[in-house]
Scaffold this motif. Structure first.
Motif, mmCIF file in Angstrom:
data_model
loop_
_atom_site.group_PDB
_atom_site.id
_atom_site.type_symbol
_atom_site.label_atom_id
_atom_site.label_comp_id
_atom_site.label_asym_id
_atom_site.label_seq_id
_atom_site.Cartn_x
_atom_site.Cartn_y
_atom_site.Cartn_z
ATOM 1 N N ARG A 14 0.841 -1.200 0.000
ATOM 2 C CA ARG A 14 0.000 0.000 0.000
ATOM 3 C C ARG A 14 0.875 1.249 0.000
ATOM 4 N NH1 ARG A 14 -3.156 -1.146 4.339
ATOM 5 N NH2 ARG A 14 -4.201 -2.717 3.114
ATOM 6 N N TRP A 15 1.963 1.242 0.793
ATOM 7 C CA TRP A 15 2.860 2.395 0.828
ATOM 8 C C TRP A 15 3.565 2.579 -0.512
ATOM 9 C CZ3 TRP A 15 2.990 6.465 3.679
ATOM 10 C CH2 TRP A 15 2.487 6.430 4.975
ATOM 11 N N LYS A 16 3.960 1.476 -1.139
ATOM 12 C CA LYS A 16 4.592 1.571 -2.458
ATOM 13 C C LYS A 16 3.627 2.158 -3.470
ATOM 14 C CE LYS A 16 7.837 -2.278 -2.048
ATOM 15 N NZ LYS A 16 8.177 -3.607 -2.548
ATOM 16 N N GLU A 17 2.386 1.685 -3.432
ATOM 17 C CA GLU A 17 1.377 2.195 -4.365
ATOM 18 C C GLU A 17 1.126 3.676 -4.128
ATOM 19 O OE1 GLU A 17 -3.332 1.429 -5.233
ATOM 20 O OE2 GLU A 17 -2.090 -0.288 -4.660
ATOM 21 N N GLY A 19 3.234 5.799 -2.867
ATOM 22 C CA GLY A 19 4.427 6.514 -3.323
ATOM 23 C C GLY A 19 4.440 6.687 -4.827
ATOM 24 N N VAL A 20 4.031 5.649 -5.543
ATOM 25 C CA VAL A 20 3.988 5.734 -7.009
ATOM 26 C C VAL A 20 2.949 6.759 -7.436
ATOM 27 C CG1 VAL A 20 3.357 4.474 -9.099
ATOM 28 C CG2 VAL A 20 4.863 3.419 -7.418
ATOM 29 N N MET A 21 1.788 6.742 -6.806
ATOM 30 C CA MET A 21 0.739 7.702 -7.170
ATOM 31 C C MET A 21 1.190 9.136 -6.877
ATOM 32 S SD MET A 21 -1.532 6.045 -8.650
ATOM 33 C CE MET A 21 -2.762 7.309 -8.785
ATOM 34 N N VAL A 24 3.687 10.139 -9.587
ATOM 35 C CA VAL A 24 2.997 10.421 -10.848
ATOM 36 C C VAL A 24 2.336 11.791 -10.781
ATOM 37 C CG1 VAL A 24 1.029 9.760 -12.278
ATOM 38 C CG2 VAL A 24 2.661 8.022 -11.543
ATOM 39 N N PHE A 25 1.674 12.089 -9.662
ATOM 40 C CA PHE A 25 1.024 13.396 -9.512
ATOM 41 C C PHE A 25 2.045 14.526 -9.598
ATOM 42 C CE2 PHE A 25 -0.289 16.901 -6.734
ATOM 43 C CZ PHE A 25 -1.431 17.295 -7.397
ATOM 44 N N VAL A 26 3.177 14.363 -8.917
ATOM 45 C CA VAL A 26 4.208 15.411 -8.935
ATOM 46 C C VAL A 26 4.765 15.586 -10.340
ATOM 47 C CG1 VAL A 26 6.535 15.986 -8.116
ATOM 48 C CG2 VAL A 26 4.792 15.210 -6.504
ATOM 49 N N TYR A 27 5.048 14.461 -11.031
ATOM 50 C CA TYR A 27 5.587 14.555 -12.385
ATOM 51 C C TYR A 27 4.600 15.227 -13.334
ATOM 52 C CZ TYR A 27 9.394 11.382 -11.072
ATOM 53 O OH TYR A 27 10.474 10.810 -10.499
#
Length: 50
Positions: A14-17, A19-21, A24-27
């Motif tokens: 859940r933490w990895k997911e 972090g990925v989200m 993606v939002f920041v990028y």
């Protein structure tokens, strides 16, 4: 495998997911901000006194 190990692995995923989200939002936000800045440069350059 015990119940605690299964729960910890789920929390890790859940933490990895999350972090990925976040990444993606920041990028996406940074890309749009940069594109807006480039658009602003073209707009100002087009309307500059010549």
């Amino acid at each position: 495998m015990t119940q605690k190990n299964t729960r910890d692995e789920g929390d890790t995923e859940r933490w990895k997911e999350r972090g990925v989200m976040l990444r993606v939002f920041v990028y996406v936000f940074a890309t749009h901000l940069f594109a807006g800045f480039v658009w602003l440069l073209f707009y100002v350059g087009q309307h500059a006194p010549k």
